[in-house]
Design a protein around this motif. Structure first.
Motif, short mmCIF file in Angstrom:
data_model
loop_
_atom_site.label_atom_id
_atom_site.label_comp_id
_atom_site.label_asym_id
_atom_site.label_seq_id
_atom_site.Cartn_x
_atom_site.Cartn_y
_atom_site.Cartn_z
N ARG A 82 -5.51 1.34 5.17
CA ARG A 82 -5.79 2.71 5.63
C ARG A 82 -7.26 2.87 6.02
O ARG A 82 -7.59 3.66 6.89
CB ARG A 82 -5.42 3.73 4.55
N THR A 214 -0.21 7.54 -4.68
CA THR A 214 0.30 8.63 -3.83
C THR A 214 -0.57 9.87 -3.96
O THR A 214 -0.91 10.53 -2.97
CB THR A 214 1.75 8.96 -4.20
N LEU A 217 -4.30 9.04 -2.48
CA LEU A 217 -4.35 8.92 -1.03
C LEU A 217 -3.99 10.22 -0.32
O LEU A 217 -4.47 10.48 0.79
CB LEU A 217 -3.42 7.80 -0.56
N GLY A 218 -3.15 11.02 -0.95
CA GLY A 218 -2.66 12.22 -0.27
C GLY A 218 -3.28 13.53 -0.70
O GLY A 218 -3.19 14.53 0.03
N ARG A 219 -3.95 13.55 -1.88
CA ARG A 219 -4.38 14.83 -2.43
C ARG A 219 -5.84 14.90 -2.83
O ARG A 219 -6.27 15.90 -3.40
CB ARG A 219 -3.53 15.16 -3.67
N GLY A 223 -9.09 9.89 -1.01
CA GLY A 223 -8.06 9.50 -0.05
C GLY A 223 -8.42 9.93 1.36
O GLY A 223 -8.19 9.19 2.33
N TYR A 224 -8.99 11.13 1.49
CA TYR A 224 -9.38 11.62 2.81
C TYR A 224 -10.49 10.76 3.40
O TYR A 224 -10.48 10.43 4.60
CB TYR A 224 -9.84 13.07 2.71
N GLU A 227 -8.95 7.52 4.66
CA GLU A 227 -8.19 7.73 5.90
C GLU A 227 -9.12 7.98 7.08
O GLU A 227 -8.95 7.41 8.17
CB GLU A 227 -7.25 8.93 5.71
N HIS A 295 2.39 3.79 2.94
CA HIS A 295 2.61 4.90 2.00
C HIS A 295 3.23 4.30 0.74
O HIS A 295 4.21 3.54 0.82
CB HIS A 295 3.55 5.95 2.60
#
Length: 358
Positions: A82, A214, A217-219, A223-224, A227, A295
């Motif tokens: 990522r 999860t 990476l997503g919250r 993670g931001y 990405e 993911h």
């Protein structure tokens, strides 16, 4: 007239979701052609590879056991990929973690050290994998070296180091000259989840890793930053995210999860150190990460699919006398198909109009 690939700005979620399925279909078609060329009925071969293992309780357990390392390593690789950092050396980090964690099992062998040994082994295995993963990260940050090449070359260093240890200083003196360490004590092996079979507690740790990854990476801001650093490095720099810190961070996480998978495998199904402790989990996990669309939840499904090729390949060796290399052909074709499907979905071919000069 020259052609060029042009990235599409807006790609539908449906097309992205269908790309791995198209890759699977293409792989099955190639597999059918291969079975016919080898003189086997493709329907029977597919039944042995993909259906038979799902009809037996023991092989279902084995499916989960083999999916565990793929799941844990693939989840770690998702952090790197990522961020657009290409860690190809997870196999070496897996071996490094197994070696470092096993050191404690060997020095406490026969001492009745207590229940603290296994947790300490897991921590040491994760640290060993993380440190091995930080080597290509340092070389990239400090010297601009390609992490693809350095991480891959370190795989062979780790494997040769393991081979030396089990044939030399760590060799079991009562092992009839076989190149392996002593069998780990009961306090240094993974607990079994069922009375029959090899299903062990490592799968629980793998699922915990999926849940944590999860969320991260997503919250989270971490993670931001990963990405954004991978998709728009300049924007990440303007936002204040340190590219070097991201590089070190993702390689450390990826290496730690690979190392943890290595020590779990050695302390679980294997039970000691041997020259070969992996059928190629570190490389197959790359396919799992790609097939799962980077993911963690998708990697769970992809790991089960790829574990099925391992189980089916072993069954085909026995019942059809097919070489295990057929399994590697399946996995390699799947990786190529996934990459090709991604290019087809994310890019379009455009003609470049030539210009004439007077």
């Amino acid at each position: 007239m020259p052609l060029r690939l042009e990235r599409q700005e807006n790609v539908s979620g449906l097309r992205l979701a269908l790309a791995p399925l198209l890759a699977l279909v293409f792989t099955l078609i190639v597999g059918a052609v291969m079975f016919v060329a080898l003189g086997h009925d493709p329907i029977r071969a597919f039944g042995i590879y993909f259906v038979g293992p799902l009809l037996d309780t023991y092989t279902l357990q084995e499916l989960v056991v083999k999916a565990g390392p793929l799941l844990m390593i693939g989840t770690g690789l998702a952090f790197c990929y990522r961020a657009n950092r290409w860690n190809i050396g997870a196999e070496g980090q897996y071996v490094a973690g197994a070696v470092v964690g096993s050191w404690l099992a060997l020095v406490t062998h026969g001492t009745d050290a207590g229940p603290w040994v296994l947790p300490a082994m897991l921590v040491m295995g994760a640290l060993g994998g993380a440190l091995w993963g930080l080597i290509p990260a340092f070389l990239r940050v400090r010297f601009g070296s390609s992490e693809i090449l350095t991480s891959l070359m370190l795989v062979y260093v780790a494997q040769l180091g393991l081979d030396y240890l089990v044939r030399g200083p760590w060799k079991d003196p009562d092992g009839f000259n076989f190149p392996q360490s002593v069998t780990f004590d009961a306090n240094a092996v993974m607990p079994l989840l069922m009375d029959e079979g090899r299903l062990h507690g490592g799968i629980i740790l793998a699922l915990v890793a999926v849940v944590v990854a999860t969320f991260v990476l997503g919250r989270t801001l971490v993670g931001y930053s990963i990405e954004l650093g991978g998709s728009a490095p300049r924007a990440a720099a303007f936002a204040g995210f340190d590219e070097r810190r991201v590089t070190y961070g993702v390689f450390a996480v990826s290496g730690a999860l690979a190392g943890l998978a290595g020590i779990i495998e050695v302390a679980g199904p294997i039970g000691n150190l041997q020259p070969s402790i992996s059928p190629g989990y570190g490389f197959t996990a790359i396919i799992a990460a790609m097939l799962g669309r980077l993911h963690p939840v998708g990697i769970v499904v992809a790991s089960l699919v790829l574990a099925l090729t391992y189980i089916g390949g072993e069954a085909a060796q026995i019942s059809m006398r097919l070489p295990f290399d057929v399994t590697r052909v399946f996995q390699g074709t799947l990786l190529i198909a996934i990459l090709a499907a991604d290019v087809m979905v994310r890019y379009r071919v455009r003609r470049v109009e030539g210009t004439s000069h007077a």
